[in-house]
Enzyme design. Structure first.
Site, PDB file in Angstrom:
ATOM      1  N   HIS A 264       0.889  -1.288  -0.091  1.00 38.92           N
ATOM      2  CA  HIS A 264      -0.011   0.165  -0.057  1.00 38.92           C
ATOM      3  C   HIS A 264       0.880   1.244   0.012  1.00 38.92           C
ATOM      4  CE1 HIS A 264      -3.259   2.829   0.570  1.00 38.92           C
ATOM      5  NE2 HIS A 264      -3.729   2.220   1.748  1.00 38.92           N
ATOM      6  N   HIS A 305      -1.270   0.012 -12.012  1.00 39.44           N
ATOM      7  CA  HIS A 305      -2.136   0.636 -10.678  1.00 39.44           C
ATOM      8  C   HIS A 305      -3.036  -0.367 -10.350  1.00 39.44           C
ATOM      9  CE1 HIS A 305      -4.185   2.906  -7.697  1.00 39.44           C
ATOM     10  NE2 HIS A 305      -2.995   3.337  -7.530  1.00 39.44           N
ATOM     11  N   ASP A 363       3.823   6.870  -7.480  1.00 42.12           N
ATOM     12  CA  ASP A 363       4.687   6.461  -6.596  1.00 42.12           C
ATOM     13  C   ASP A 363       6.128   6.387  -7.448  1.00 42.12           C
ATOM     14  OD1 ASP A 363       3.095   5.595  -4.346  1.00 42.12           O
ATOM     15  OD2 ASP A 363       2.281   3.940  -5.643  1.00 42.12           O
TER      16      ASP A 363
END
Length: 424
Positions: A264, A305, A363
């Protein structure tokens, strides 16, 4: 909402279930009546289950859309600031100029931590992970505001929201300072939210700290882009904890614990680990081949994702910000950045990645920015948690403001049936 029905056949039974339509997005089938028929739905990971009704955030993963209260994330990142986004998520509308000024001033009044909280930090080892410290300290806030935690009182909920938004940067920065053995820096109310965070992170009592405006702008965008992301694992954890009537500080602490998981909140840290493992541009082709080999355990981190099957809209903003920061700091030729830029190019052009829609996600870029600013990887998830607190609180607040029930998922039992205890 509509009055349409779906019909489910189970054996010789025919069950009618209501079908609802939201403002946008897929329709949902109300399966609550199944329990009366002696059956449940089975959905590991809740990938096909709407566990709540919400008006806060909408994601269309196929089109690469992220809306906060209807506003596209790209527009908020370009024209707003983090505290204005906090107001939007909490209240449902953008503030007027007067409301925005008042909200900023209110947050500044709550940035200090109770001086006794320093003792909580001293109870941790110096090498403790900052997320462990943050989880404990946020949960401990309930010990200081136990007389103002009536979840049924909207005014108390507002005060709690202000406290959490204001104090999380102080807690986060103190987690870092504690691990470094440096003095805690107190908040500066003459600075913006992002500037204040940077001075608490990198300032010392020895000299006046002046945040770089390019870096402060980048931090503010990181905060905005991580503010909320619908019903993800940590947000669902906060909602489930809150459904029991638990106090908001305990609920936010539960969200921090869920975010700590590497699947996560630890993804941007994993990106830097991957870049370090590749090590040199000359090794990229070898690792790309490993990534394409289904029998090889190596995976490219920061690509693709769970929700987005198109380009992550946050990644577009982060990519621009990454180049601004690295240019400002003179790091355009940083070895890890050069590897990252080459991987980005491959992901956008190579048919293998294009067909599978493995585009760089938020990210991939945020880790590069945080590293360039000088923030250690152990703090990446802490900053994520600090940013996401407003999303967690907004969802918790939405839930407790309405008619809610304690969460109680069911199961498909595969253990032994009833059996007798052996005699003799």
């Amino acid at each position: 909402m509509t009055d349409r029905k779906a019909t489910l056949s189970v054996g010789d039974k025919s069950i009618e279930l209501p079908v609802y339509s939201g403002t946008v997005g897929p329709d949902v089938i109300d399966v609550r009546g199944l329990v009366q028929q002696g059956v449940f739905t089975y959905d590991p990971g809740f990938v096909s289950t709407a566990a709540c009704e919400s008006a806060i955030t909408y994601i269309d993963g196929d089109k690469g859309v992220l809306l906060h209260r209807g506003y596209p994330i790209e527009q908020l990142a370009d024209h707003s600031d983090y505290l204005e986004v906090c107001y939007l998520l909490l209240k449902g509308e953008l503030p007027t100029a007067a409301d925005n000024k008042q909200f900023h001033e209110t947050i500044k009044k709550h940035t200090m931590l109770h001086d006794q909280m320093r003792n909580f930090f001293n109870g941790f080892r110096r090498d403790a992970h900052p997320m462990a410290i943050m989880c404990g300290v946020v949960g401990a806030l309930s010990a200081f505001y136990h007389d103002q935690m009536d979840v049924t009182d909207p005014k108390q909920r507002d005060i709690t929201a202000h406290r959490l938004i204001a104090k999380m940067p102080t807690i986060a920065a103190w987690c870092y300072k504690y691990s470094k053995g440096e003095p805690f820096m107190y908040p500066r109310n003459d600075m913006s939210y992002a500037e204040n965070f940077l001075q608490m992170m990198f300032g010392t009592p020895c000299e006046d700290y002046k945040p770089n405006p390019i870096l402060a702008k980048a931090m503010d965008k990181i905060f905005i882009l991580h503010a909320d992301h619908e019903q993800n694992a940590s947000t669902s954890t906060v909602r489930l904890a809150g459904s029991s009537g638990a106090n908001p500080y305990a609920c936010i602490a539960s969200g921090i614990a869920a975010l700590w998981g590497p699947a996560h909140g630890g993804a941007n840290e994993a990106v830097l680990d991957m870049l370090a493992e590749i090590g040199d541009e000359a090794n990229i082709d070898t690792f790309i081949a490993k990534a394409k080999d289904k029998d090889d355990p190596f995976r490219l981190m920061g690509f693709g994702h769970r929700v987005y099957k198109n380009f992550d809209p946050r990644a577009k903003v982060m990519a621009e910000t990454a180049h601004e920061v690295l240019s400002e700091l003179g790091l355009e030729n940083d070895p890890l950045l050069r590897i990252a830029q080459r991987l980005e190019q491959i992901a956008l052009e190579d048919e293998y990645f294009v067909q599978r829609k493995l585009y760089p996600n938020v990210d991939f870029y945020s880790g590069l920015i945080l590293k360039a600013i000088g923030i250690p990887t152990s703090m990446f998830t802490v900053i994520f948690a600090m940013s996401r607190t407003i999303g967690w609180f907004s969802h918790w607040n939405e839930m407790v403001s309405g008619d809610y029930r304690i969460g109680r998922p069911r199961q498909l039992y595969t253990g032994f049936p009833a059996r007798d205890y052996p005699k003799g």
